[in-house]
Scaffold this motif. Structure first.
Motif, mmCIF file in Angstrom:
data_model
loop_
_atom_site.group_PDB
_atom_site.id
_atom_site.type_symbol
_atom_site.label_atom_id
_atom_site.label_comp_id
_atom_site.label_asym_id
_atom_site.label_seq_id
_atom_site.Cartn_x
_atom_site.Cartn_y
_atom_site.Cartn_z
ATOM 1 N N GLY A 97 0.786 -1.224 0.000
ATOM 2 C CA GLY A 97 0.000 0.000 0.000
ATOM 3 C C GLY A 97 0.822 1.279 0.000
ATOM 4 N N VAL A 98 2.065 1.179 -0.470
ATOM 5 C CA VAL A 98 2.925 2.361 -0.540
ATOM 6 C C VAL A 98 2.356 3.340 -1.567
ATOM 7 N N GLY A 99 2.443 4.625 -1.256
ATOM 8 C CA GLY A 99 1.849 5.632 -2.129
ATOM 9 C C GLY A 99 2.671 5.973 -3.358
ATOM 10 N N GLY A 100 3.992 5.812 -3.268
ATOM 11 C CA GLY A 100 4.829 6.181 -4.399
ATOM 12 C C GLY A 100 6.106 5.379 -4.455
ATOM 13 N N PHE A 101 6.655 5.261 -5.656
ATOM 14 C CA PHE A 101 7.866 4.479 -5.881
ATOM 15 C C PHE A 101 8.655 5.172 -6.983
ATOM 16 N N GLN A 122 -2.619 10.314 -3.631
ATOM 17 C CA GLN A 122 -2.460 9.797 -4.988
ATOM 18 C C GLN A 122 -1.323 8.772 -5.040
ATOM 19 N N ARG A 123 -1.361 7.926 -6.065
ATOM 20 C CA ARG A 123 -0.291 6.958 -6.288
ATOM 21 C C ARG A 123 0.684 7.523 -7.315
ATOM 22 N N VAL A 124 1.974 7.355 -7.032
ATOM 23 C CA VAL A 124 3.009 7.842 -7.951
ATOM 24 C C VAL A 124 3.946 6.685 -8.275
ATOM 25 N N LEU A 125 4.104 6.423 -9.579
ATOM 26 C CA LEU A 125 5.001 5.355 -10.008
ATOM 27 C C LEU A 125 5.937 5.873 -11.075
ATOM 28 N N ASP A 126 7.223 5.604 -10.892
ATOM 29 C CA ASP A 126 8.183 5.941 -11.944
ATOM 30 C C ASP A 126 7.811 5.118 -13.184
#
Length: 201
Positions: A97-101, A122-126
């Motif tokens: 459940g991490v929000g960003g990576f 919000q979710r942030v993904l590289d």
């Protein structure tokens, strides 16, 4: 003002990140720690809005620290930073459940934007990491396979692995044969490489 907790084991990198974040008028770094086991105590003391955690840290890695943080302080968003972008780590982060990576090589403005986005839920993904994760099949290793392969990675031979895991040497050899087959590896060393790059061990 968004309160940020930063966890990074490399002193110079940690200092640079603190300096970078403090340049933003809406961000303040309330704590900066050097190992994963220091994350929860600092978070409970300072109640940050977002915790920015390096994945590779001593004592407790960023994934484990994120899981503890999510359990004890669910209102704190978590943004993980990684230097290598292993797809297995991305999957574990999403499951936690991490929000960003983000990759550590991301431009500073992307990091700052990611912190703001995670704080807003919000979710942030590289994008590079997301593509790699989609391309990679799920982890075929069982928990016992993983135990065996971790010991191989540490340099243990079959008799030592058998002794440490309370198995027979023959059983360990059977596990190793199965692991090599599951990973489509050339040999044990190649299996360790494949599993390590995928973030499975």
């Amino acid at each position: 003002m968004l309160k940020v907790l930063l966890a990074e084991d490399q002193h110079v990198v940690r200092g640079a990140l603190v300096a970078l974040l403090e340049l933003e008028s809406d961000l303040t770094v309330v704590a900066a720690v050097g190992s994963g086991d220091q994350v929860l105590p600092a978070a409970l003391e300072h109640r940050p809005d977002v915790a920015v955690l390096d994945i590779d840290m001593p004592v407790m890695d960023g994934l484990a620290a994120a899981a503890v943080l999510r359990e004890r302080l669910p209102g704190c968003g978590v943004l993980l930073l990684t230097g290598n972008g292993r797809p297995g780590h991305l999957r574990q982060a999403l499951a936690a459940g991490v929000g960003g990576f983000l990759l550590k090589t991301a431009p500073p403005e992307e990091l700052v934007d990611a912190i703001r986005a995670v704080s807003a839920g919000q979710r942030v993904l590289d994008p590079k990491l997301a593509v790699t994760a989609w391309d990679l099949a799920g982890n075929p290793l069982t928990p016992r396979d993983t135990d065996v392969l971790r010991l191989v990675a540490e340099g243990a031979d079959a008799p030592e692995i058998a002794n440490r895991l309370h198995l027979t040497a023959g059983t360990v050899r059977n596990y190793l044969t199965a692991i090599v087959a599951k990973l489509n590896a050339r040999n044990r060393t190649d299996a360790v490489r494949i599993a390590t790059e995928a973030g499975w061990i």
